[in-house]
Each structure stands twice: as structure tokens, then as C-alpha cells.
Design an enzyme around this catalytic site. Structure first.
Site, short mmCIF file in Angstrom:
data_model
loop_
_atom_site.label_atom_id
_atom_site.label_comp_id
_atom_site.label_asym_id
_atom_site.label_seq_id
_atom_site.Cartn_x
_atom_site.Cartn_y
_atom_site.Cartn_z
N TYR A 62 0.84 -1.20 0.00
CA TYR A 62 0.00 0.00 0.00
C TYR A 62 0.88 1.25 0.00
O TYR A 62 2.02 1.22 0.47
CB TYR A 62 -0.93 0.00 1.22
N GLU A 63 0.32 2.32 -0.50
CA GLU A 63 1.07 3.56 -0.73
C GLU A 63 1.74 4.12 0.52
O GLU A 63 2.79 4.75 0.44
CB GLU A 63 0.10 4.60 -1.32
N SER A 64 1.14 3.87 1.69
CA SER A 64 1.68 4.44 2.93
C SER A 64 2.91 3.72 3.45
O SER A 64 3.52 4.17 4.42
CB SER A 64 0.58 4.44 4.00
#
Length: 276
Positions: A62-64
Site C-alpha cells: 500500500y502507498e503508505s
């Protein structure tokens, strides 16, 4: 009765909803061991369903910063603590993009969209003129990078004339641009979108023109319904296949995931697989 209502009713009669078969069909595209950069909403639902069923070793990023996330409930955003708590490791966002994505280590980018066009370009920015839009959408996030740098891209969204448009008011993330070899000429790596999965069927790009073509249709759906839900003259494959109905175990896994999510977040199950 609208085409959408008819489709949903037909699917429910068969023991599943149109949203469920869309999610299952999307999840089936993920192979075990795939490294997948996941968007929130329907992409996350499909990717986690794959992890819970036929692809237990899929690596969800995921992007985070979570790598190898294994959430027990669906995240509400990329900042949801469930992702970090269940991940193999968590790194900084710059490392996710520079080392993993731009480094060519992402097999599949799994994205949602508000709108797509015939060449699978994505709009998540505005509906209407940019300076005075009718609707201002959530925006780009990391989608432009994912769409351009992943080895291939899957897009999942519900199909309607408002979502499948002949010309996007704004191109947020590049698909196949204006078709043919335009993506390669623009210097964009990766294969781009290889499948668009909807509640009506599956569209894949023509190998030469890159225009989306209906190659799969869900049970109970007609070609006329799909064409009516598309804002251009949709091409139909001469080898059109019917999607296999969802397996009972897969439906159980999906419904269990959504029920846990609804209980954890205090929301209705219909809200757990949104378009993000």
C-alpha cells in the site's frame, strides 16, 4: 427497470450480487506470489479476497509503506493502522515509490477509477471543466505513478455511461493514451492496463489498437446491456467468454471479510467495497 437493476436482480437470483461477481472476477486475475500495489476500495477488496483464497502468498503493498499487508478487515484508507500492524514490514513512502515501483519490482498495480475511456485512461480528478467542475473527485494520489510504472495494471469499477466515457474531461492516470503504441512513444514503461473488470464483464485492450474490447461477460448479462452502459461503440470479441460463477468457498470468504469490516468500522456491508 434499469439495466443495472436487471443485472443485480439476475445475479442475486443466481446466489450472488453483481458487485460480488465483479470482485471475485477481479481477484481471480491475481496469481499467487504476485507483488501487487493496491488501491483502497474495490481493488483492496479483490486483492485481499485473492490472498484469502487462491493466492495466499500474494504480496500486498500500500502507498503508505506496508509491504506484505495481511489485514483481517478492509482498510478505510492507506493510513489505516490495520495495514501496518499486519504487514511483514513497513517502509517510508519514498522507498515504496522509488525502490519498489520505479525500480520495476511491482508486478501488478490494482486501481479503481471514477471514469475510464476506450483506451483505459483514468480520471479521478474532476467531472466537467477543470476550472469549474460539476464534481471534484478525490484526485490522483499515487495512481499516476502506479499506472505508469507497474508491469501491468488492473482497473475495477462499476460500468455505466457516466463512468465509461468517449472522452475524459481530465486524464489523471495514463492507460494507453490515444491507442496503438502511444504509451511506448511517450516513454511510459510497463504494459499498462491489461484488464478492466466491471459488474457486467471484463474488457481487455486490443493487442494492436489498444482499444478496450469486451472479452468476458458475467452470467445473466447481455451484450446489449454492456453496450448500453458504455459511452462509445464498444467492440465485442468474437471469442466472448462467460465468467465462471463464484465458488461457494470464495463467496463465504468475501462475505466474511465484509462482515468483519462492517463490524470493525461500524458501517453497512454495502459500503465496504467502495470505488477507491
Amino acid at each position: 427497470m434499469s439495466a443495472e437493476t436487471t443485472t443485480e436482480t439476475t445475479a442475486e437470483t443466481a446466489g450472488f450480487t453483481a458487485t460480488e461477481i465483479m470482485t471475485v472476477a477481479a481477484s481471480r486475475l491475481l496469481k499467487n506470489g504476485t507483488v501487487c500495489f493496491v488501491g483502497i476500495g474495490l481493488p483492496s477488496t479483490a486483492a485481499n479476497l485473492a490472498r484469502l483464497t487462491h493466492a495466499p502468498d500474494v504480496v500486498l503493498i500500500y502507498e503508505s509503506g506496508p509491504i506484505g499487508a495481511k489485514p483481517t478487515v478492509l482498510p478505510l484508507s492507506i493510513g489505516d493502522g490495520e495495514l501496518a500492524e499486519t504487514a511483514d514490514t513497513v517502509v517510508g513512502t519514498p522507498e515504496i515509490f522509488r525502490y519498489w515501483l520505479q525500480g520495476g519490482r511491482i508486478d501488478v498495480g490494482f486501481l479503481g477509477a471514477a471514469q475510464v475511456d476506450r483506451f483505459a485512461n483514468i480520471n479521478t480528478t474532476v467531472i466537467g471543466p477543470y476550472d469549474a467542475p460539476k464534481v471534484r473527485l478525490p484526485g490522483a494520489g499515487g495512481a499516476p505513478e502506479i499506472a505508469s510504472q507497474a508491469k501491468e495494471v488492473f482497473i475495477v469499477l462499476k460500468q455505466s455511461p457516466k463512468a465509461f466515457v468517449a472522452k475524459l474531461p481530465f486524464v489523471t492516470s495514463a492507460g494507453h493514451l490515444d491507442g496503438g503504441d502511444a504509451r511506448a512513444r511517450a516513454g511510459i514503461p510497463g504494459a499498462g492496463p491489461t484488464a478492466v473488470i466491471t459488474d457486467l464483464g471484463i474488457l481487455t485492450p486490443d493487442p494492436v489498437t489498444r482499444e478496450l474490447t469486451l472479452t468476458g461477460i458475467h452470467p445473466g448479462v447481455t451484450v446489449e446491456q454492456v453496450k448500453a452502459a458504455t459511452g462509445w461503440d464498444l467492440k465485442i470479441s468474437p471469442d466472448l467468454k462467460t465468467t465462471a460463477i463464484p465458488e461457494a468457498g470464495t463467496l463465504t470468504a468475501l462475505r466474511g471479510l465484509q462482515a468483519r469490516t462492517a463490524a470493525a468500522h461500524g458501517i453497512s456491508q454495502g459500503q465496504t467495497g467502495g470505488e477507491g
